[in-house]
Design a protein around this motif. Structure first.
Motif, mmCIF file in Angstrom:
data_model
loop_
_atom_site.group_PDB
_atom_site.id
_atom_site.type_symbol
_atom_site.label_atom_id
_atom_site.label_comp_id
_atom_site.label_asym_id
_atom_site.label_seq_id
_atom_site.Cartn_x
_atom_site.Cartn_y
_atom_site.Cartn_z
ATOM 1 N N ARG A 141 0.814 -1.223 0.000
ATOM 2 C CA ARG A 141 0.000 0.000 0.000
ATOM 3 C C ARG A 141 0.846 1.271 0.000
ATOM 4 N NH1 ARG A 141 -2.754 -2.693 4.151
ATOM 5 N NH2 ARG A 141 -2.148 -1.078 5.656
ATOM 6 N N HIS A 142 2.131 1.158 0.344
ATOM 7 C CA HIS A 142 3.005 2.340 0.458
ATOM 8 C C HIS A 142 4.342 2.122 -0.256
ATOM 9 C CE1 HIS A 142 0.274 4.013 3.456
ATOM 10 N NE2 HIS A 142 0.237 2.819 4.008
ATOM 11 N N PRO A 143 4.336 1.705 -1.525
ATOM 12 C CA PRO A 143 5.581 1.286 -2.179
ATOM 13 C C PRO A 143 6.652 2.365 -2.291
ATOM 14 C CG PRO A 143 3.831 1.567 -3.793
ATOM 15 C CD PRO A 143 3.200 1.682 -2.436
ATOM 16 N N GLU A 144 6.270 3.621 -2.434
ATOM 17 C CA GLU A 144 7.256 4.684 -2.639
ATOM 18 C C GLU A 144 7.759 5.298 -1.332
ATOM 19 O OE1 GLU A 144 8.512 4.959 -5.588
ATOM 20 O OE2 GLU A 144 7.031 3.503 -6.284
ATOM 21 N N ARG A 145 7.146 4.952 -0.230
ATOM 22 C CA ARG A 145 7.565 5.534 1.049
ATOM 23 C C ARG A 145 8.825 4.854 1.560
ATOM 24 N NH1 ARG A 145 1.946 6.656 1.700
ATOM 25 N NH2 ARG A 145 1.721 8.857 2.225
ATOM 26 N N GLU A 146 9.663 5.630 2.239
ATOM 27 C CA GLU A 146 10.833 5.078 2.905
ATOM 28 C C GLU A 146 10.351 4.279 4.104
ATOM 29 O OE1 GLU A 146 14.156 7.735 3.758
ATOM 30 O OE2 GLU A 146 13.296 9.128 2.291
ATOM 31 N N LEU A 147 10.911 3.100 4.276
ATOM 32 C CA LEU A 147 10.539 2.222 5.373
ATOM 33 C C LEU A 147 11.562 2.364 6.493
ATOM 34 C CD1 LEU A 147 8.831 -0.121 6.546
ATOM 35 C CD2 LEU A 147 10.364 -1.683 5.311
ATOM 36 N N ASN A 148 11.070 2.673 7.671
ATOM 37 C CA ASN A 148 11.965 2.713 8.814
ATOM 38 C C ASN A 148 11.292 2.081 10.015
ATOM 39 O OD1 ASN A 148 14.142 3.254 10.583
ATOM 40 N ND2 ASN A 148 14.640 5.090 9.412
ATOM 41 N N PHE A 149 12.087 1.894 11.052
ATOM 42 C CA PHE A 149 11.644 1.182 12.242
ATOM 43 C C PHE A 149 12.031 1.975 13.485
ATOM 44 C CE2 PHE A 149 12.318 -1.817 8.872
ATOM 45 C CZ PHE A 149 11.231 -2.674 8.962
ATOM 46 N N GLU A 150 11.082 2.138 14.373
ATOM 47 C CA GLU A 150 11.338 2.762 15.671
ATOM 48 C C GLU A 150 11.501 1.603 16.662
ATOM 49 O OE1 GLU A 150 9.322 6.474 17.680
ATOM 50 O OE2 GLU A 150 8.159 4.650 18.126
ATOM 51 N N TYR A 151 12.746 1.333 17.069
ATOM 52 C CA TYR A 151 13.023 0.170 17.908
ATOM 53 C C TYR A 151 12.849 0.449 19.396
ATOM 54 C CZ TYR A 151 17.678 2.276 18.430
ATOM 55 O OH TYR A 151 18.716 3.125 18.682
ATOM 56 N N ALA A 152 12.806 1.718 19.775
ATOM 57 C CA ALA A 152 12.521 2.163 21.141
ATOM 58 C C ALA A 152 11.890 3.545 20.989
ATOM 59 C CB ALA A 152 13.800 2.218 21.972
ATOM 60 N N PRO A 153 11.152 4.015 21.972
ATOM 61 C CA PRO A 153 10.490 5.312 21.818
ATOM 62 C C PRO A 153 11.463 6.419 21.395
ATOM 63 C CG PRO A 153 9.675 4.206 23.772
ATOM 64 C CD PRO A 153 10.829 3.378 23.260
ATOM 65 N N GLY A 154 11.183 7.009 20.221
ATOM 66 C CA GLY A 154 12.003 8.094 19.700
ATOM 67 C C GLY A 154 13.320 7.671 19.064
ATOM 68 N N LYS A 155 13.583 6.366 18.953
ATOM 69 C CA LYS A 155 14.849 5.849 18.394
ATOM 70 C C LYS A 155 14.583 5.104 17.096
ATOM 71 C CE LYS A 155 17.326 6.674 22.203
ATOM 72 N NZ LYS A 155 18.538 7.393 22.311
ATOM 73 N N LEU A 156 15.064 5.679 15.995
ATOM 74 C CA LEU A 156 14.911 5.045 14.684
ATOM 75 C C LEU A 156 16.210 4.377 14.248
ATOM 76 C CD1 LEU A 156 13.065 7.890 12.741
ATOM 77 C CD2 LEU A 156 12.064 5.779 13.615
ATOM 78 N N LEU A 157 16.077 3.319 13.450
ATOM 79 C CA LEU A 157 17.259 2.745 12.818
ATOM 80 C C LEU A 157 17.895 3.808 11.943
ATOM 81 C CD1 LEU A 157 15.777 0.035 13.594
ATOM 82 C CD2 LEU A 157 16.724 -0.870 11.495
ATOM 83 N N ARG A 158 19.202 3.704 11.759
ATOM 84 C CA ARG A 158 19.860 4.610 10.816
ATOM 85 C C ARG A 158 19.296 4.332 9.422
ATOM 86 N NH1 ARG A 158 25.466 2.691 12.435
ATOM 87 N NH2 ARG A 158 25.436 2.079 10.261
ATOM 88 N N PRO A 159 19.283 5.330 8.548
ATOM 89 C CA PRO A 159 18.708 5.113 7.214
ATOM 90 C C PRO A 159 19.491 4.115 6.365
ATOM 91 C CG PRO A 159 19.544 7.360 7.441
ATOM 92 C CD PRO A 159 19.650 6.712 8.778
ATOM 93 N N ASP A 160 20.732 3.785 6.758
ATOM 94 C CA ASP A 160 21.536 2.843 5.973
ATOM 95 C C ASP A 160 21.368 1.391 6.422
ATOM 96 O OD1 ASP A 160 22.872 3.311 8.399
ATOM 97 O OD2 ASP A 160 24.833 2.917 7.521
ATOM 98 N N TYR A 161 20.306 1.079 7.183
ATOM 99 C CA TYR A 161 20.115 -0.293 7.655
ATOM 100 C C TYR A 161 19.882 -1.237 6.480
ATOM 101 C CZ TYR A 161 15.084 -0.274 6.761
ATOM 102 O OH TYR A 161 13.857 -0.245 6.138
ATOM 103 N N HIS A 162 20.074 -2.520 6.754
ATOM 104 C CA HIS A 162 19.856 -3.574 5.763
ATOM 105 C C HIS A 162 18.909 -4.622 6.330
ATOM 106 C CE1 HIS A 162 23.295 -2.626 3.015
ATOM 107 N NE2 HIS A 162 23.716 -2.009 4.111
ATOM 108 N N ILE A 163 18.136 -5.250 5.468
ATOM 109 C CA ILE A 163 17.416 -6.472 5.813
ATOM 110 C C ILE A 163 18.381 -7.590 5.464
ATOM 111 C CG2 ILE A 163 15.470 -7.978 5.244
ATOM 112 C CD1 ILE A 163 13.864 -5.431 4.578
ATOM 113 N N THR A 164 18.876 -8.293 6.483
ATOM 114 C CA THR A 164 19.952 -9.252 6.236
ATOM 115 C C THR A 164 19.521 -10.708 6.234
ATOM 116 O OG1 THR A 164 20.528 -9.321 8.569
ATOM 117 C CG2 THR A 164 21.698 -7.731 7.199
ATOM 118 N N GLU A 165 18.375 -10.996 6.833
ATOM 119 C CA GLU A 165 17.967 -12.393 6.911
ATOM 120 C C GLU A 165 16.477 -12.468 7.220
ATOM 121 O OE1 GLU A 165 20.270 -16.074 8.791
ATOM 122 O OE2 GLU A 165 19.448 -14.767 10.343
ATOM 123 N N VAL A 166 15.834 -13.487 6.678
ATOM 124 C CA VAL A 166 14.427 -13.766 6.989
ATOM 125 C C VAL A 166 14.375 -15.216 7.451
ATOM 126 C CG1 VAL A 166 12.076 -13.866 6.111
ATOM 127 C CG2 VAL A 166 13.653 -12.110 5.256
#
Length: 163
Positions: free
Chosen positions: A12-37
């Motif tokens: 539903r949001h293909p063009e949006r940048e995907l990021n993750f808030e891992y703790a309140p107010g703390k986002l992953l750096r934009p250079d993160y990788h999906i390394t394993e599933v």
């Protein structure tokens, strides 16, 4: 959130940048990788002797020790492409809960579930949260009420055979 719900959200949001808030107010750096599933099948027995089984999808997120020079996270479309590549080799378990495994120098490695999502401008942010552990045999062990039971240790009566 189930794996299928996560994929639908990305679609539903293909063009949006995907990021993750891992703790309140703390986002992953934009250079993160999906390394394993990981497709995980759990066969468990609780302290009361009851067996249970379930499946989970765990997506590992990683930041290089040496930051890459970018100010943009991957798009939902790119995440979908990675997951599609994985699915061709190892079919995703679509009905399983999805969790994200992440850690850095300031945050211990943990498996986090999706507590919510936020769409902000060009960004899709998944808010992650740890899940508390629980006694799965509390009905057998007698998980303590606010006042501890006399003779019980950590809420489990030594004579119950559960601990």
């Amino acid at each position: 959130m189930k794996t299928s719900e996560f994929l639908n959200l990305l679609e539903r949001h293909p063009e949006r940048e995907l990021n993750f808030e891992y703790a309140p107010g703390k986002l992953l750096r934009p250079d993160y990788h999906i390394t394993e599933v990981k497709n995980i099948r759990v066969d468990a027995t609780d302290c009361g002797g009851r067996s249970d089984a379930w499946t989970e999808t765990v997506i590992q997120l990683w930041e290089s020790p040496v930051p890459e020079h970018t100010d943009r996270s991957i798009t939902a479309r790119k995440a979908l492409a990675i997951l599609s590549r994985v699915n061709r080799k190892q079919p995703l378990m679509l009905d399983s809960p999805v969790k994200f495994e992440y850690g850095n120098r300031q945050f211990h490695t943990a498996q986090l579930h999706v507590a919510g999502e936020v769409v902000e401008g060009d960004h899709l942010v998944l808010r992650l949260s740890p899940e508390a552990t629980q006694c799965k045999a509390s009905d057998i062990c007698g998980t303590p009420e606010p006042a501890p039971v006399a003779g019980a240790r950590n809420g489990c009566d030594p004579a119950s055979g559960c601990c």
